[in-house]
Every structure is written in C-alpha cells, then in structure tokens.
Design a protein around this motif. Structure first.
Motif, mmCIF file in Angstrom:
data_model
loop_
_atom_site.group_PDB
_atom_site.id
_atom_site.type_symbol
_atom_site.label_atom_id
_atom_site.label_comp_id
_atom_site.label_asym_id
_atom_site.label_seq_id
_atom_site.Cartn_x
_atom_site.Cartn_y
_atom_site.Cartn_z
ATOM 1 N N GLY A 1 0.800 -1.223 0.000
ATOM 2 C CA GLY A 1 0.000 0.000 0.000
ATOM 3 C C GLY A 1 0.830 1.268 0.000
ATOM 4 O O GLY A 1 0.334 2.345 0.294
ATOM 5 N N ARG A 2 2.092 1.180 -0.341
ATOM 6 C CA ARG A 2 2.975 2.358 -0.339
ATOM 7 C C ARG A 2 3.177 2.846 -1.769
ATOM 8 O O ARG A 2 4.240 2.682 -2.350
ATOM 9 N N PHE A 3 2.140 3.453 -2.335
ATOM 10 C CA PHE A 3 2.202 3.975 -3.688
ATOM 11 C C PHE A 3 3.234 5.090 -3.765
ATOM 12 O O PHE A 3 3.531 5.742 -2.778
ATOM 13 N N ASN A 4 3.790 5.292 -4.958
ATOM 14 C CA ASN A 4 4.721 6.409 -5.118
ATOM 15 C C ASN A 4 4.443 7.236 -6.371
ATOM 16 O O ASN A 4 4.995 8.302 -6.521
ATOM 17 N N ARG A 5 3.577 6.717 -7.248
ATOM 18 C CA ARG A 5 3.283 7.458 -8.471
ATOM 19 C C ARG A 5 1.984 6.931 -9.068
ATOM 20 O O ARG A 5 1.705 5.737 -9.013
ATOM 21 N N VAL A 6 1.213 7.838 -9.672
ATOM 22 C CA VAL A 6 0.012 7.462 -10.411
ATOM 23 C C VAL A 6 0.021 8.226 -11.724
ATOM 24 O O VAL A 6 0.213 9.441 -11.730
ATOM 25 N N ASP A 7 -0.162 7.515 -12.819
ATOM 26 C CA ASP A 7 -0.247 8.132 -14.145
ATOM 27 C C ASP A 7 -1.641 7.923 -14.707
ATOM 28 O O ASP A 7 -2.119 6.783 -14.773
ATOM 29 N N ALA A 8 -2.295 8.993 -15.117
ATOM 30 C CA ALA A 8 -3.546 8.924 -15.865
ATOM 31 C C ALA A 8 -3.209 9.437 -17.256
ATOM 32 O O ALA A 8 -2.734 10.564 -17.398
ATOM 33 N N THR A 9 -3.399 8.601 -18.276
ATOM 34 C CA THR A 9 -2.940 8.965 -19.616
ATOM 35 C C THR A 9 -4.016 8.763 -20.671
ATOM 36 O O THR A 9 -5.005 8.081 -20.451
ATOM 37 N N GLY A 10 -3.767 9.388 -21.806
ATOM 38 C CA GLY A 10 -4.623 9.218 -22.963
ATOM 39 C C GLY A 10 -5.696 10.280 -23.103
ATOM 40 O O GLY A 10 -6.596 10.150 -23.923
ATOM 41 N N GLY A 11 -5.622 11.318 -22.295
ATOM 42 C CA GLY A 11 -6.634 12.372 -22.287
ATOM 43 C C GLY A 11 -7.441 12.259 -21.014
ATOM 44 O O GLY A 11 -8.283 11.384 -20.876
ATOM 45 N N ILE A 12 -7.150 13.118 -20.046
ATOM 46 C CA ILE A 12 -7.806 13.031 -18.738
ATOM 47 C C ILE A 12 -8.827 14.147 -18.583
ATOM 48 O O ILE A 12 -8.682 15.219 -19.170
ATOM 49 N N ARG A 13 -9.855 13.859 -17.794
ATOM 50 C CA ARG A 13 -10.850 14.877 -17.431
ATOM 51 C C ARG A 13 -11.178 14.696 -15.960
ATOM 52 O O ARG A 13 -11.407 13.587 -15.505
ATOM 53 N N TYR A 14 -11.193 15.807 -15.238
ATOM 54 C CA TYR A 14 -11.557 15.815 -13.827
ATOM 55 C C TYR A 14 -12.630 16.876 -13.657
ATOM 56 O O TYR A 14 -12.497 17.979 -14.164
ATOM 57 N N THR A 15 -13.696 16.531 -12.959
ATOM 58 C CA THR A 15 -14.723 17.516 -12.657
ATOM 59 C C THR A 15 -15.290 17.240 -11.275
ATOM 60 O O THR A 15 -15.364 16.086 -10.851
ATOM 61 N N ASN A 16 -15.649 18.315 -10.584
ATOM 62 C CA ASN A 16 -16.248 18.167 -9.253
ATOM 63 C C ASN A 16 -17.571 18.930 -9.155
ATOM 64 O O ASN A 16 -18.062 19.166 -8.068
ATOM 65 N N GLY A 17 -18.125 19.312 -10.276
ATOM 66 C CA GLY A 17 -19.375 20.054 -10.292
ATOM 67 C C GLY A 17 -19.165 21.559 -10.268
ATOM 68 O O GLY A 17 -20.035 22.315 -10.671
ATOM 69 N N LEU A 18 -18.008 22.021 -9.797
ATOM 70 C CA LEU A 18 -17.700 23.448 -9.744
ATOM 71 C C LEU A 18 -16.594 23.837 -10.718
ATOM 72 O O LEU A 18 -16.541 24.957 -11.191
ATOM 73 N N GLU A 19 -15.681 22.911 -10.966
ATOM 74 C CA GLU A 19 -14.557 23.195 -11.846
ATOM 75 C C GLU A 19 -14.229 21.946 -12.648
ATOM 76 O O GLU A 19 -14.635 20.839 -12.278
ATOM 77 N N ALA A 20 -13.496 22.140 -13.728
ATOM 78 C CA ALA A 20 -13.092 21.033 -14.583
ATOM 79 C C ALA A 20 -11.655 21.248 -15.026
ATOM 80 O O ALA A 20 -11.233 22.375 -15.271
ATOM 81 N N ILE A 21 -10.910 20.152 -15.101
ATOM 82 C CA ILE A 21 -9.526 20.177 -15.578
ATOM 83 C C ILE A 21 -9.406 19.097 -16.633
ATOM 84 O O ILE A 21 -9.873 17.975 -16.436
ATOM 85 N N SER A 22 -8.766 19.435 -17.748
ATOM 86 C CA SER A 22 -8.498 18.421 -18.765
ATOM 87 C C SER A 22 -7.082 18.605 -19.279
ATOM 88 O O SER A 22 -6.489 19.675 -19.167
ATOM 89 N N GLY A 23 -6.536 17.538 -19.812
ATOM 90 C CA GLY A 23 -5.193 17.545 -20.372
ATOM 91 C C GLY A 23 -4.911 16.192 -20.989
ATOM 92 O O GLY A 23 -5.745 15.277 -20.928
ATOM 93 N N ASP A 24 -3.740 16.057 -21.564
ATOM 94 C CA ASP A 24 -3.368 14.788 -22.185
ATOM 95 C C ASP A 24 -2.948 13.754 -21.156
ATOM 96 O O ASP A 24 -3.163 12.562 -21.342
ATOM 97 N N ARG A 25 -2.352 14.236 -20.039
ATOM 98 C CA ARG A 25 -1.790 13.315 -19.049
ATOM 99 C C ARG A 25 -1.727 13.996 -17.687
ATOM 100 O O ARG A 25 -1.498 15.199 -17.602
ATOM 101 N N ALA A 26 -1.909 13.212 -16.626
ATOM 102 C CA ALA A 26 -1.725 13.712 -15.264
ATOM 103 C C ALA A 26 -0.858 12.709 -14.515
ATOM 104 O O ALA A 26 -1.064 11.501 -14.614
#
Length: 175
Positions: free
Chosen positions: A82-107
């Motif tokens: 359970g000792r994570f050190n990195r997370v990659d989200a790839t291929g075009g990411i979208r994050y939204t929380n109802g108030l704001e949105a973030i998009s990009g190719d990779r996070a």
C-alpha cells in the motif's frame, strides 16, 4: 487461490488510495464527501505484483460523490504494502467536481515531491474563468499552482469581473 485473495485485498487498498493519489493528500480535495464510496470502472484491471504496479484500462472512470475522473488508462506504481509512489492517468484526462473542470493529455502524481503535473493541452475551467497552457503543476503541500514553468508555451487566462459580467436583466431601454 491465496494469491487471488491477496490481489483482491490489494485491489481494495489501491481503490481506497485513488482520491488521495489523484487530487492530494486530503480526500476532501477529491470529493466534498470524502466518506462517499469510490467507484472505479474500466474495461480491464491488471495487478503486476512482481513489478509493483496496477493498471486500469479502457474508459477508466473514478467516481466519488460528485467528483468524476476519467482517462483511457490509470497506472498506479508502488502498490506493494500500500505504499504507492506514483500514479499516471494517460490518454486524455478529465476531472470535474461540479464546480470546476480540468483536462489535459496526461496527469502524473508523484509522492516524492507531493505534486500533480497535468501536461498537454491543459484547460482549467472555474465557472466562466478559463486558463490554458501546456503544463500545470499543483503542489499539494502548499496549494501552489504553476502553469508552464518548464515549457516555453504561453499561458492564457480569461477572467470576468463583476463589472464586465453579462447582466441577466437584458438590454436597457429608454422609457
């Protein structure tokens, strides 16, 4: 059979870590209701225990309360114990929380320096305010956000003040 049980246990641990991994050390940064269950779906999940990473692929969607994170692929490194050190989200990411949105190719989240770096066609929308650039770094420990520190691309922001916000009353008429 025991290795399958162990993998399922780690899957639960990895799933519980997703909000902290993607949006900061405080789960509330991922969702207003950090006690809400985390629902992760994708076409496929693989745990590579000997290589110490897990991989979700195929229209991956992470949902907690009103928060939604989508990406074609989510790769979590350092799952052993359970000792994570990195997370990659790839291929075009979208994050939204109802108030704001973030998009990009990779996070990419890196535990070593407590940062989330979104790269490639980054767009941040808060209401009518919009910022764009090629790279955005969010420092989790300080809350600092930096656009394009390591790129020569220009940053663009479109902001509205109350003085230049459109009126809901319609055009003025002479009476």
């Amino acid at each position: 059979m025991f290795s399958r049980f162990r993998a399922a246990g780690r899957l639960g641990l990895v799933s519980a870590l997703i909000p902290a991994l993607m949006m900061g050390t405080a789960a509330a940064q991922f969702s207003q209701n950090s006690n809400a269950p985390i629902d992760i779906t994708g076409a496929q999940f693989e745990a590579f225990q000997n290589e110490d990473y897990a991989l979700w692929t195929g229209d991956v969607q992470v949902v907690q309360g009103e928060v939604i994170l989508t990406a074609p692929q989510l790769k979590i490194y350092g799952i052993g114990g359970g000792r994570f050190n990195r997370v990659d989200a790839t291929g075009g990411i979208r994050y939204t929380n109802g108030l704001e949105a973030i998009s990009g190719d990779r996070a990419v989240y890196r535990k070593e320096n407590e940062t989330i770096v979104v790269t490639g066609n980054v767009v941040v929308v808060q209401g009518r305010q919009v910022m764009t650039g090629q790279q955005m770094t969010y420092y989790l420990d300080t809350g600092k956000i930096v656009f394009n520190k390591e790129t020569k691309a220009r940053v663009r922001g479109v902001f509205f003040t109350e003085d230049n916000a459109p009126s809901n009353s319609g055009p003025a008429t002479e009476g």
